[in-house]
Design a protein around this motif. Structure first.
Motif, PDB file in Angstrom:
ATOM      1  N   ASP A  46       7.094   4.735   2.217  1.00  0.00           N
ATOM      2  CA  ASP A  46       5.767   4.870   1.613  1.00  0.00           C
ATOM      3  C   ASP A  46       5.840   5.661   0.310  1.00  0.00           C
ATOM      4  N   SER A  49       6.942   3.646  -2.420  1.00  0.00           N
ATOM      5  CA  SER A  49       6.053   2.497  -2.696  1.00  0.00           C
ATOM      6  C   SER A  49       6.716   1.171  -2.357  1.00  0.00           C
ATOM      7  N   ARG A  67      -0.311   2.352   4.608  1.00  0.00           N
ATOM      8  CA  ARG A  67       0.267   1.173   3.973  1.00  0.00           C
ATOM      9  C   ARG A  67       0.846   0.194   4.998  1.00  0.00           C
ATOM     10  N   GLU A 141      11.172   5.825  -8.643  1.00  0.00           N
ATOM     11  CA  GLU A 141      10.437   6.590  -7.632  1.00  0.00           C
ATOM     12  C   GLU A 141      11.373   7.555  -6.895  1.00  0.00           C
TER      13      GLU A 141
END
Length: 289
Positions: A46, A49, A67, A141
Motif C-alpha cells: 500500500d 502504491s 486499497r 516510492e
C-alpha cells in the motif's frame, strides 16, 4: 474460406500458447496478480502504491489497507488456503520470510513464483521494500520510504548515544507458554536498535529460544520486557500469574527493582511494520530513564 481458416489458426495459437493473457516475465504491467499473505506485507504494498493485489489474509486482530479490502480472503497468514490461492491464478505470492520453510514448498507445488520479505527487523523490511520497488516499478516510492527511515535513524540516537546500554531479557508469550526472544526476532531487533543489549544475543541464529528460568536468572538482566504473539490480554494475565506463583522470579534483580514491562503487541509483534517509530519511542524511557 481462406480468411476463416486464418482466423481459426490464429485462435488456436492463442489457446495453445496463452500469448493473449501471458503474464509479463518481470511481474510488471497490468498482467500481474499479487497474493499477499500477511497484513504487514499488504501495508508495504500500500505504501508503495502497488495495485493488482487479488488475495489478502484473513485477520481479526489487524486492519488490511482499504486499497485491498475487496480482494479475496485466502485464510490465515500462517496457513493460507492453497486451493483459494491457486484459484486466483497469482503471478507472485508475497509472504514473511519467517514462514518460508513452511510455505515455499506449497507455492512451488502450484508452480507459482514467490518472494519472502525479511520482516524480522526494520532494516530487513526496508531492504525488502527496495526489492519490491524494483519488481513492481515503484523505485521512486521505495526510495522515498528508505530516505524517511534513514532520516529517522539519524535523529533517534542523539539523546541516548552516550548512555550505558542496559542488559535486557525479552519474553514472547502465547497463552499457556512463553519463549525468549533473541536479536534475530523483530521485537529483539527493536530493542537492539534502541541501544540495549539482549542477554541471549542472537541466539546462535534463532529468533526464539527455549530456556529454563534458572539460566535466565544467571544472565542477571537489568530489565525484563514481555510481549505476546497473539491474544494479548490472556498472555498478560498468564505472565502476571507466572511471576506471582513461580518463586524463582522474586530472585531476579529486575523483578526486585520493579523493572518488568509489558509491551504493546501491535508494536512489538512478530513482523516489522511501519509502527516501528512508535515502538522505539516507547522503548526509549524504559531503557534509558
Amino acid at each position: 474460406m481462406k480468411g476463416l481458416k486464418r482466423i481459426c489458426i490464429l485462435a488456436s495459437c492463442f489457446l495453445l500458447t496463452g500469448c493473449a493473457v501471458k503474464p509479463s516475465e518481470n511481474g510488471q504491467g497490468d498482467s500481474k496478480r499479487i497474493v499477499a499473505t500477511s497484513v504487514a506485507t499488504c501495508e508495504i504494498l500500500d505504501r508503495l502504491s502497488v495495485d493488482h493485489v487479488v488475495g489478502i489474509p484473513e485477520t481479526q486482530s489487524y486492519q488490511v489497507p482499504k486499497r485491498y479490502e475487496k480482494a479475496e480472503k485466502i485464510g490465515s497468514p500462517m496457513a493460507p488456503n492453497m486451493e483459494i490461492v491457486k484459484s486466483l491464478a497469482p503471478t507472485i505470492i508475497l509472504s514473511p520470510n519467517s514462514l518460508e520453510g513452511e510455505l515455499k514448498p506449497k507455492y512451488d507445488a502450484i508452480k507459482t513464483e514467490s518472494y519472502f520479505l525479511d520482516l524480522k527487523s526494520v532494516d530487513g523490511m526496508y531492504r525488502s521494500i527496495e526489492e519490491l520497488g524494483k519488481r513492481f516499478g515503484k523505485e521512486e516510492e521505495a526510495k522515498k520510504l528508505v530516505d524517511e527511515f534513514e532520516s529517522y535513524k539519524a535523529n533517534y540516537f542523539q539523546d541516548t548515544k552516550d548512555k550505558e546500554p542496559p542488559n535486557v531479557l525479552i519474553l514472547m508469550g502465547l497463552p499457556g507458554s512463553y519463549v525468549v526472544a533473541t536479536e534475530n526476532s523483530y521485537v529483539g531487533s527493536l530493542v537492539k536498535m534502541a541501544g540495549a543489549n539482549n542477554v541471549y544475543g542472537d541466539g546462535e541464529g534463532q529468533d526464539f529460544v527455549n530456556v529454563n528460568t534458572e539460566d535466565m536468572l544467571k544472565k542477571d538482566p537489568d530489565l525484563i520486557l514481555r510481549t505476546s504473539h497473539a491474544m494479548p490480554e490472556q498472555v498478560k494475565a498468564m505472565f502476571s500469574e507466572e511471576f506471582k506463583t513461580n518463586d524463582i522470579w522474586k530472585h531476579f534483580r529486575a523483578v526486585q527493582e520493579e523493572k518488568v514491562y509489558d509491551l504493546d503487541h501491535e508494536k512489538f509483534g512478530m513482523s516489522a511494520t511501519f509502527r516501528y517509530p512508535e515502538a522505539l519511542e516507547e522503548l526509549k524511557p524504559i531503557l534509558f530513564p
